[in-house]
Design a protein around this motif. Structure first.
Motif, PDB file in Angstrom:
ATOM      1  N   PRO A   1       6.015  19.061  -6.220  1.00  0.00           N
ATOM      2  CA  PRO A   1       5.455  19.628  -7.449  1.00  0.00           C
ATOM      3  C   PRO A   1       6.254  19.176  -8.670  1.00  0.00           C
ATOM      4  CG  PRO A   1       5.549  21.298  -5.737  1.00  0.00           C
ATOM      5  CD  PRO A   1       6.272  20.089  -5.192  1.00  0.00           C
ATOM      6  N   GLY A   2       5.550  18.814  -9.737  1.00  0.00           N
ATOM      7  CA  GLY A   2       6.201  18.277 -10.918  1.00  0.00           C
ATOM      8  C   GLY A   2       6.237  16.764 -10.945  1.00  0.00           C
ATOM      9  N   GLY A   3       5.855  16.121  -9.841  1.00  0.00           N
ATOM     10  CA  GLY A   3       5.750  14.666  -9.839  1.00  0.00           C
ATOM     11  C   GLY A   3       6.932  13.915  -9.282  1.00  0.00           C
ATOM     12  N   GLN A   4       8.036  14.584  -8.972  1.00  0.00           N
ATOM     13  CA  GLN A   4       9.181  13.877  -8.391  1.00  0.00           C
ATOM     14  C   GLN A   4       8.789  13.290  -7.050  1.00  0.00           C
ATOM     15  OE1 GLN A   4      12.208  13.202  -9.687  1.00  0.00           O
ATOM     16  NE2 GLN A   4      12.533  11.961  -7.856  1.00  0.00           N
ATOM     17  N   ARG A   5       9.132  11.997  -6.845  1.00  0.00           N
ATOM     18  CA  ARG A   5       8.730  11.374  -5.602  1.00  0.00           C
ATOM     19  C   ARG A   5       9.888  10.652  -4.938  1.00  0.00           C
ATOM     20  NH1 ARG A   5       9.118   8.009 -10.042  1.00  0.00           N
ATOM     21  NH2 ARG A   5       8.063   6.043  -9.884  1.00  0.00           N
TER      22      ARG A   5
ATOM     23  N   SER B   1       3.110  19.005 -19.673  1.00  0.00           N
ATOM     24  CA  SER B   1       3.815  20.086 -19.001  1.00  0.00           C
ATOM     25  C   SER B   1       3.985  19.727 -17.524  1.00  0.00           C
ATOM     26  CB  SER B   1       3.036  21.392 -19.129  1.00  0.00           C
ATOM     27  OG  SER B   1       1.835  21.328 -18.380  1.00  0.00           O
ATOM     28  N   GLU B   2       4.936  20.382 -16.877  1.00  0.00           N
ATOM     29  CA  GLU B   2       5.172  20.107 -15.459  1.00  0.00           C
ATOM     30  C   GLU B   2       3.929  20.374 -14.634  1.00  0.00           C
ATOM     31  OE1 GLU B   2       7.914  22.039 -11.995  1.00  0.00           O
ATOM     32  OE2 GLU B   2       8.967  21.363 -13.809  1.00  0.00           O
ATOM     33  N   GLY B   3       3.157  21.358 -15.021  1.00  0.00           N
ATOM     34  CA  GLY B   3       1.946  21.690 -14.275  1.00  0.00           C
ATOM     35  C   GLY B   3       0.857  20.641 -14.392  1.00  0.00           C
ATOM     36  N   GLU B   4       0.876  19.874 -15.475  1.00  0.00           N
ATOM     37  CA  GLU B   4      -0.140  18.842 -15.664  1.00  0.00           C
ATOM     38  C   GLU B   4       0.163  17.572 -14.878  1.00  0.00           C
ATOM     39  OE1 GLU B   4      -1.909  18.987 -20.053  1.00  0.00           O
ATOM     40  OE2 GLU B   4       0.283  19.047 -20.066  1.00  0.00           O
ATOM     41  N   ILE B   5       1.417  17.361 -14.532  1.00  0.00           N
ATOM     42  CA  ILE B   5       1.815  16.124 -13.854  1.00  0.00           C
ATOM     43  C   ILE B   5       1.483  16.223 -12.372  1.00  0.00           C
ATOM     44  CG2 ILE B   5       3.742  14.617 -13.252  1.00  0.00           C
ATOM     45  CD1 ILE B   5       5.115  15.527 -15.826  1.00  0.00           C
ATOM     46  N   VAL B   6       0.608  15.322 -11.919  1.00  0.00           N
ATOM     47  CA  VAL B   6       0.217  15.295 -10.511  1.00  0.00           C
ATOM     48  C   VAL B   6       1.126  14.353  -9.725  1.00  0.00           C
ATOM     49  CG1 VAL B   6      -1.663  14.774  -8.903  1.00  0.00           C
ATOM     50  CG2 VAL B   6      -2.157  15.863 -11.110  1.00  0.00           C
ATOM     51  N   GLY B   7       1.488  13.220 -10.316  1.00  0.00           N
ATOM     52  CA  GLY B   7       2.374  12.254  -9.656  1.00  0.00           C
ATOM     53  C   GLY B   7       2.833  11.222 -10.652  1.00  0.00           C
ATOM     54  N   SER B   8       3.933  10.558 -10.326  1.00  0.00           N
ATOM     55  CA  SER B   8       4.459   9.538 -11.235  1.00  0.00           C
ATOM     56  C   SER B   8       4.529   8.163 -10.582  1.00  0.00           C
ATOM     57  CB  SER B   8       5.861   9.956 -11.730  1.00  0.00           C
ATOM     58  OG  SER B   8       6.729  10.205 -10.641  1.00  0.00           O
TER      59      SER B   8
ATOM     60  N   VAL C   1       0.855  -1.178   0.000  1.00  0.00           N
ATOM     61  CA  VAL C   1       0.000   0.000   0.000  1.00  0.00           C
ATOM     62  C   VAL C   1       0.894   1.231   0.000  1.00  0.00           C
ATOM     63  CG1 VAL C   1      -1.702   1.324   1.312  1.00  0.00           C
ATOM     64  CG2 VAL C   1      -1.923  -1.161   1.122  1.00  0.00           C
ATOM     65  N   ASP C   2       0.622   2.141  -0.929  1.00  0.00           N
ATOM     66  CA  ASP C   2       1.323   3.421  -0.984  1.00  0.00           C
ATOM     67  C   ASP C   2       0.512   4.465  -0.226  1.00  0.00           C
ATOM     68  OD1 ASP C   2       3.558   2.754  -2.561  1.00  0.00           O
ATOM     69  OD2 ASP C   2       2.396   2.924  -4.407  1.00  0.00           O
ATOM     70  N   HIS C   3       1.138   5.076   0.749  1.00  0.00           N
ATOM     71  CA  HIS C   3       0.555   6.224   1.433  1.00  0.00           C
ATOM     72  C   HIS C   3       1.229   7.463   0.822  1.00  0.00           C
ATOM     73  CE1 HIS C   3      -1.413   3.682   4.476  1.00  0.00           C
ATOM     74  NE2 HIS C   3      -0.353   2.905   4.317  1.00  0.00           N
ATOM     75  N   VAL C   4       0.513   8.113  -0.083  1.00  0.00           N
ATOM     76  CA  VAL C   4       1.090   9.174  -0.920  1.00  0.00           C
ATOM     77  C   VAL C   4       0.809  10.536  -0.288  1.00  0.00           C
ATOM     78  CG1 VAL C   4       1.149  10.193  -3.222  1.00  0.00           C
ATOM     79  CG2 VAL C   4       0.720   7.741  -2.954  1.00  0.00           C
ATOM     80  N   HIS C   5       1.879  11.287  -0.039  1.00  0.00           N
ATOM     81  CA  HIS C   5       1.781  12.604   0.584  1.00  0.00           C
ATOM     82  C   HIS C   5       2.336  13.667  -0.365  1.00  0.00           C
ATOM     83  CE1 HIS C   5       1.130  10.240   4.204  1.00  0.00           C
ATOM     84  NE2 HIS C   5       2.304   9.657   4.024  1.00  0.00           N
ATOM     85  N   HIS C   6       1.635  14.772  -0.488  1.00  0.00           N
ATOM     86  CA  HIS C   6       2.090  15.884  -1.327  1.00  0.00           C
ATOM     87  C   HIS C   6       2.715  16.962  -0.444  1.00  0.00           C
ATOM     88  CE1 HIS C   6       0.344  14.778  -5.282  1.00  0.00           C
ATOM     89  NE2 HIS C   6      -0.385  13.993  -4.500  1.00  0.00           N
ATOM     90  N   ILE C   7       3.918  17.357  -0.830  1.00  0.00           N
ATOM     91  CA  ILE C   7       4.640  18.391  -0.087  1.00  0.00           C
ATOM     92  C   ILE C   7       5.074  19.482  -1.055  1.00  0.00           C
ATOM     93  CG2 ILE C   7       5.430  16.821   1.734  1.00  0.00           C
ATOM     94  CD1 ILE C   7       8.091  16.569   0.298  1.00  0.00           C
ATOM     95  N   ALA C   8       5.263  20.685  -0.538  1.00  0.00           N
ATOM     96  CA  ALA C   8       5.629  21.822  -1.389  1.00  0.00           C
ATOM     97  C   ALA C   8       7.070  21.732  -1.870  1.00  0.00           C
ATOM     98  CB  ALA C   8       5.406  23.136  -0.641  1.00  0.00           C
ATOM     99  N   HIS C   9       7.951  21.153  -1.055  1.00  0.00           N
ATOM    100  CA  HIS C   9       9.357  21.013  -1.417  1.00  0.00           C
ATOM    101  C   HIS C   9       9.995  20.017  -0.460  1.00  0.00           C
ATOM    102  CE1 HIS C   9       9.389  24.045   1.802  1.00  0.00           C
ATOM    103  NE2 HIS C   9      10.573  23.529   2.127  1.00  0.00           N
TER     104      HIS C   9
END
Length: 333
Positions: free
Chosen positions: A105-109, A264-271, A14-22
């Motif tokens: 941001p940009g999808g890098q994880r 575009s980078e703005g369209e990518i939510v996650g990879s 299970v992936d627990h996916v968290h979005h962070i600003a940087h």
């Protein structure tokens, strides 16, 4: 017997996916802006993507999970998507594998991974497997401790699994500088029909620098890497993919570089799971014996829609929608 369908085995988590600003500097705090849960690992990502493609293929999963909430969630997702889960076993002594995924941001994880029950998945989990599926897909080699162990007859225990009458497919994990790439992967290649890996994994295996020191793709080396992998024993098709495109090579047949459709980078939510989504497209097209160009186009379309969502499967689209998208695209070049 006419075989039909895809069975996939290996890492379930299970992936627990968290979005962070940087990504913070050591010792500093950054807030989690949004979190969500999703299934992860090669079998679940591939199978649930195929299920959401509404292909009608029989789908089945094999793996080992814990008797915990994450394990319950995996079984619920399999049932919801009508994937046969009868060969998914549950361990009383090990937790379900999980990853904490930090997405910028940009999808890098960045992944923080707890292997859990996946380390214990071994040959006995496959003793009762007698099915009429056409393709058997295993992933991820180098993250399955028990199946990565040596085997006198086949090289590794995972290679022994390929001898069951299926067309076979293998996925690896991206681990830079891992000295096990050649000793663990090479024995399996001679039993494989399909190998779908990214440029980093192909470079680790072949020793070719598919990216230069500045990160630029060495596209002219993709063909050489694919040829090496085919000569190592892959029987039907090798595909090496990367964000810029994919190179496919068939045994005695076509060879092709197919550019991807850019976002575009703005369209990518996650990879998360983009490589598995690409693989799902290759496996479906290979199951249906599609030509190489149509195979790579479908795989790129699967990966593109995956990038529009944070987890591994929410971006998956029905096959008809994927094909309509492909038809709308201008010819490559």
């Amino acid at each position: 017997m006419t075989r039909r369908g895809i069975v996939s085995a290996g890492n379930m988590l299970v992936d627990h996916v968290h979005h962070i600003a940087h990504w913070p500097q050591p010792g500093w705090l950054v807030e989690i802006e949004h979190s969500q849960r999703g299934t992860g690992g090669a079998p679940l990502n591939v199978l649930l993507t195929l299920a959401r493609m509404e292909t009608g293929l029989p789908l089945a999963a094999i793996g080992l999970i814990g008797c915990d909430a994450d394990g319950d969630y995996i079984m619920q997702m399999l049932a919801q998507h009508r994937v046969d889960g009868r060969w998914v076993q549950r361990s009383e002594g090990a937790m379900t594998s999980m990853s904490q995924v930090m997405t910028e941001p940009g999808g890098q994880r960045t992944f923080f991974h707890a292997p859990g029950a996946n380390r214990l998945l071994d040959l006995d989990a496959f003793d009762g497997l007698h099915s009429e599926h056409k393709i058997f897909h295993l992933g991820y080699l180098l993250l399955l401790d028990s199946l990565d162990r040596p085997d006198e007859a086949y090289g590794t225990r995972s290679a022994r699994l390929q001898q069951r009458g299926y067309r076979t497919s293998l996925d690896l994990v991206s681990r830079q500088g891992d000295p096990r790439y050649r000793p663990l992967v090479l024995p399996a290649l001679r039993w494989l029909d399909y190998l779908v890996i990214n440029e980093l994994e192909a470079g680790e295996f072949t020793g070719l620098a598919l990216r230069s020191a500045n990160g630029a793709l060495q596209q002219h080396l993709m063909a050489q890497a694919a040829q090496q992998l085919l000569q190592a024993g892959v029987r039907r098709r090798v595909v090496i993919h990367c964000p810029e495109g994919a190179y496919g090579l068939e045994n005695g047949g076509d060879a092709l570089w197919q550019p991807s459709w850019s976002l575009s980078e703005g369209e990518i939510v996650g990879s998360v799971g983009a490589g598995d989504a690409f693989c799902a497209g290759v496996l479906y097209a290979s199951h249906e014996d599609w030509p190489l160009v149509e195979t790579l186009q479908l795989a790129h379309a699967c990966a593109r829609f995956n990038l529009l969502c944070a987890n591994a499967i929410d971006g998956a689209r029905p096959l008809s929608e994927l094909q309509a998208y492909i038809r709308r695209q201008p010819p490559a070049g």
